[in-house]
Scaffold this motif. Structure first.
Motif: not given
Length: 170
Positions: A59, A61, A83, A87, A94-95, A97-98, A101-102
Motif C-alpha cells: 500500500r 506508491s 505523495p 500513502l 484511503e479516501r 490519502k487521495q 494527494i489531489q
C-alpha cells in the motif's frame, strides 16, 4: 551502496512497518518467498512490474519503489516524496490519502503555472523600480496630542542615496 541493496533494505523496512512477514508479502504480491528474500538482501533487482505488485501489497506508491530501485530519475524524486509519505501514513484512510494527494498536485500545478507566467514576462517589465519608504522618527519627549512626535516625514532611496528631507508647511 548499490541500488539493489538500497531497494532491498527499503522494502524490508516497509514490510516490517506494515507488520507483514516475508511469506505474507510474497503471497500478497504474487512472488515466491525465496525471490522476495533475495530482493530484500540486494541479490536480485526486480522488474518494474514486480515492484508495482510489491507496492500494491505494501500500500505504497510504485513510484517510490521505482526511485529506490533507480528506475526513476532523481529529478522526479521531489515530486514523489510527499505523495509517498501520504500513502504510507497508517493513520489516515484511503479516501483521505487521495484527497490530500489531489490537493498537493493542484497546488504544484498552480505554482508551476505562476512560475511559467513570471518567466514569460518581458525583461523590462521585471525591472525593479527603486523602493521608497516612509521613515518616521518618534520621540518619547512629545506628549502633545496631534503633534508629530519628533520628526519630519522622510523618504529614502533604497539604493543608499542621501535622503531628502522636506519640511511640512501645513
Amino acid at each position: 551502496m548499490g541500488a539493489a541493496l538500497k531497494l532491498g533494505e527499503y522494502l524490508r523496512e516497509q514490510r516490517r512497518s506494515a507488520q507483514l512477514s516475508l511469506r505474507q508479502l510474497a503471497e500478497a504480491a504474487g512472488v515466491s518467498n525465496p525471490y522476495l528474500s533475495q530482493i530484500e538482501r540486494g541479490l536480485r533487482k526486480p522488474s518494474a512490474e514486480i515492484l508495482q505488485q510489491l507496492a500494491k501489497a505494501l500500500r505504497i506508491s510504485a513510484e517510490t519503489l521505482y526511485v529506490q530501485a533507480g528506475i526513476l530519475d532523481a529529478r522526479e524524486r521531489d515530486e514523489l516524496e510527499v505523495p509517498a509519505a501520504i500513502l504510507t501514513d497508517p493513520l489516515i484512510n484511503e479516501r483521505q490519502k487521495q484527497v490530500l494527494i489531489q490537493i498537493y498536485e493542484s497546488f504544484r500545478k498552480e505554482n508551476a503555472a505562476a512560475g511559467a507566467a513570471e518567466r514569460s514576462e518581458q525583461p523590462e517589465q521585471r525591472e525593479k523600480k527603486p523602493e521608497r519608504f516612509e521613515k518616521r522618527q518618534e520621540s518619547a519627549t512629545s506628549d502633545e496630542p496631534g503633534e508629530d512626535a519628533g520628526g519630519d516625514d522622510a523618504e529614502e532611496e533604497a539604493d543608499g542615496a542621501v535622503p531628502v528631507w522636506e519640511e511640512d508647511h501645513r
